[in-house]
Design an enzyme around this catalytic site. Structure first.
Site, PDB file in Angstrom:
ATOM      1  N   HIS A 175       0.854  -1.189   0.000  1.00 16.57           N
ATOM      2  CA  HIS A 175       0.000   0.000   0.000  1.00 16.57           C
ATOM      3  C   HIS A 175       0.886   1.234   0.000  1.00 16.57           C
ATOM      4  CE1 HIS A 175      -3.375   2.634   0.946  1.00 16.57           C
ATOM      5  NE2 HIS A 175      -2.543   3.256   1.756  1.00 16.57           N
TER       6      HIS A 175
ATOM      7  N   ASP B 183     -15.188   2.040   7.225  1.00 16.47           N
ATOM      8  CA  ASP B 183     -14.242   3.057   6.744  1.00 16.47           C
ATOM      9  C   ASP B 183     -14.909   3.978   5.722  1.00 16.47           C
ATOM     10  OD1 ASP B 183     -11.565   4.256   6.513  1.00 16.47           O
ATOM     11  OD2 ASP B 183     -11.757   3.561   4.456  1.00 16.47           O
TER      12      ASP B 183
ATOM     13  N   ARG C 257     -15.034  12.094   8.275  1.00 14.55           N
ATOM     14  CA  ARG C 257     -13.786  12.795   8.644  1.00 14.55           C
ATOM     15  C   ARG C 257     -13.441  13.871   7.621  1.00 14.55           C
ATOM     16  NH1 ARG C 257      -9.933   8.241   8.258  1.00 14.55           N
ATOM     17  NH2 ARG C 257      -8.378   9.836   8.576  1.00 14.55           N
TER      18      ARG C 257
ATOM     19  N   SER D 126      -7.815   3.388   9.239  1.00 13.11           N
ATOM     20  CA  SER D 126      -8.504   3.410   7.948  1.00 13.11           C
ATOM     21  C   SER D 126      -7.732   2.583   6.920  1.00 13.11           C
ATOM     22  CB  SER D 126      -8.635   4.877   7.498  1.00 13.11           C
ATOM     23  OG  SER D 126      -8.956   4.975   6.149  1.00 13.11           O
TER      24      SER D 126
ATOM     25  N   LYS E 147      -8.527  -1.826   5.677  1.00 14.99           N
ATOM     26  CA  LYS E 147      -8.745  -2.277   4.293  1.00 14.99           C
ATOM     27  C   LYS E 147      -7.708  -3.323   3.898  1.00 14.99           C
ATOM     28  CE  LYS E 147      -8.987   2.102   3.340  1.00 14.99           C
ATOM     29  NZ  LYS E 147      -9.144   3.480   2.910  1.00 14.99           N
TER      30      LYS E 147
HETATM   31  N1  URA Z   1      -5.994   6.973   3.016  1.00 15.38           N
HETATM   32  C1  URA Z   1      -6.908   6.173   3.621  1.00 15.38           C
HETATM   33  O1  URA Z   1      -7.262   5.114   3.135  1.00 15.38           O
HETATM   34  N2  URA Z   1      -7.426   6.603   4.809  1.00 15.38           N
HETATM   35  C2  URA Z   1      -7.065   7.762   5.405  1.00 15.38           C
HETATM   36  O2  URA Z   1      -7.564   8.072   6.466  1.00 15.38           O
HETATM   37  C3  URA Z   1      -6.128   8.571   4.749  1.00 15.38           C
HETATM   38  C4  URA Z   1      -5.593   8.148   3.548  1.00 15.38           C
END
Ligand code: URA
Length: 441
Positions: free
Chosen positions: A82, A161, A168, A183, A187
């Site tokens: 990621h 999320d 947010r 977050s 994932k």
């Molecule tokens: N990318 C994400 O997936 N979540 C965040 O909170 C910030 C960047």
């Protein structure tokens, strides 16, 4: 249990219990807890923080709020990577085929670009015919055939999320390490890999502008991954300049192919080798130096490029594009941008390079905007290069002269010309693993 008390506990700086966190996540996802209470809690977390146990528990509760993928029926060790987002970051398109060519499995769910950063799905979709919505059965078939596949996130992956991120975004609570870490990691964990590599970008083109905040985020994410039983490593990489020379969708696929053919710029090649080597090392393919060699060999012997061709064809794309770039969608207009003064490119506002590319049509400001796959920038000069009046800085590609005007204006503002050559900056600043922080610069 009352949401009012949970908010008050965090407001007063107390650690939330596992039960309180579960109550919040379940209640928010099923609609029992309203947005105003969830946003009050996010703000309390933003201001008061969370300890490692709380963040790990929040992450697992979020991951369990929807589908959890099971990759255990796939062959080999499953890995995922990621990136926290940058400009010119096409590394997934290079490292997935490298590791797959070594027998390591990468079943990857990627995102789209938003704002100044690009997204792997948009890049892949610039290949005519290629689909990133395969359905879970075909996704696994492609992974079994090719060792890798890259698709969009399934509809019900981490609904907590989706809801929390949107909240947010409008309540000034994005920039909180526990909230970003949970977050991202919810994932990654729900997507099912055994090993997770995080590329935490740092600098003017990144979310985290300085090394200290990038390290804090990296340590939080590694701690979550390890607590969740996934081998997790984070590399802090430089994003004070764009990665490689191409920014834009089809343009970045072409540069990824150039890396796999051994003929791309040094920075993007070295970053891809280091990322691939870390994945191979985590998957048990040898020491880090041996894995760097292995990654280089897979490029030199053409196996990694052949693996990308197989993956593209299996996802319905025109694999001939990867060797004949004229088959990609072509831009309507182009413009060369030249320097007007002499000196050195002292620094670049990398975020503005991403914004220039967006204005040319390569990105979207709102999620529903269409993108132009052919639009973007080919840089000729980056930080550290010498320029004179008339030196080519970059070539812009777009669909109209008006867009070229906008892109040129923003790109020119991104170059800061200095009297002295700036010092060279390393591609990686640190490596964070379960054994601690290793500074690489
Ligand atoms: N990318 C994400 O997936 N979540 C965040 O909170 C910030 C960047």
């Amino acid at each position: 249990m009352r949401m009012f008390d949970i908010i008050a506990h965090k407001r007063d700086g107390r650690a939330l219990t596992d039960e309180e966190i579960d109550y919040f996540v379940e209640g928010y996802v099923n609609g029992d807890i309203p947005d105003y209470q969830a946003s009050a809690l996010c703000m309390a977390i933003y201001l008061r923080g969370m300890d490692p146990r709380e963040v790990a528990h929040l992450t697992m509760a979020m991951a369990a709020s929807g589908d959890m993928l099971d990759l255990s029926d796939l062959p080999g060790i499953t890995v995922d990577k990621h990136s926290t987002g940058g400009v010119g970051d096409k590394t997934t398109l290079v490292i997935a085929p490298i590791v797959a060519s070594c027998g390591v499995t990468m079943a990857k769910m990627s995102g789209r670009g938003l704002g100044h950063t690009g997204g792997t799905l948009d890049k892949l979709e610039s290949i005519p015919g290629l689909s990133v919505t395969l359905g879970s059965h075909r996704f696994k078939e492609v992974v079994r055939e090719c060792g890798c596949a890259v698709v969009g996130q399934s509809g019900n992956l981490v609904p907590a999320d989706k809801k929390l991120y949107a909240l947010r975004d409008v309540t000034a609570t994005i920039g909180s390490v526990p909230l970003i870490a949970s977050s991202v990691m919810s994932k990654k964990i729900a997507a099912g890999p055994q090993c997770i590599l995080l590329d935490v970008k740092c600098g003017s083109g990144a979310f985290m502008k300085d090394e200290q905040s990038a390290l804090e985020l990296a340590e939080a994410m590694v701690s979550i991954g390890e607590r969740a039983g996934r081998k997790t490593v984070a590399l802090i990489s430089d994003m004070d300049r764009p990665l490689g020379m191409h920014v834009g969708n089809a343009l970045e696929v072409m540069e990824a192919c150039d890396v796999l053919k051994g003929k791309a710029a040094e920075d993007v090649t070295e970053v891809c080798i280091e990322l691939a080597a870390n994945l191979l090392h985590m998957a048990g393919k040898g020491s880090l130096p041996a894995c760097r060699e292995l990654a280089r060999e897979q490029i030199a012997n053409g196996r990694a490029f052949a693996q990308l061709e197989r993956m593209v064809a299996a996802q319905g794309g025109d694999a001939a594009c990867l060797s004949d770039y004229a088959r990609f969608p072509q831009p309507e207009v182009s413009r060369e941008v030249f320097a007007t003064q002499s000196g050195w490119v002292g620094s670049m506002d990398t975020e503005q390079v991403g914004v220039a590319s967006l204005m040319l049509g390569a990105g979207r400001e709102k999620i529903e905007d269409a993108i132009d796959p052919s639009a973007g920038i080919v840089l000729a000069c980056k930080t550290g290069d010498r320029v004179e009046p008339g030196t080519l800085l970059a070539t812009l590609y777009s669909s109209s002269e008006e867009r070229l005007d906008q892109g040129e204006r923003v790109l020119r503002g991104a170059y800061h010309i200095a009297d002295e050559q700036p010092p060279a900056v390393p591609h990686f600043l640190a490596r964070v693993s379960a054994s601690g922080v290793e500074h690489m610069a």
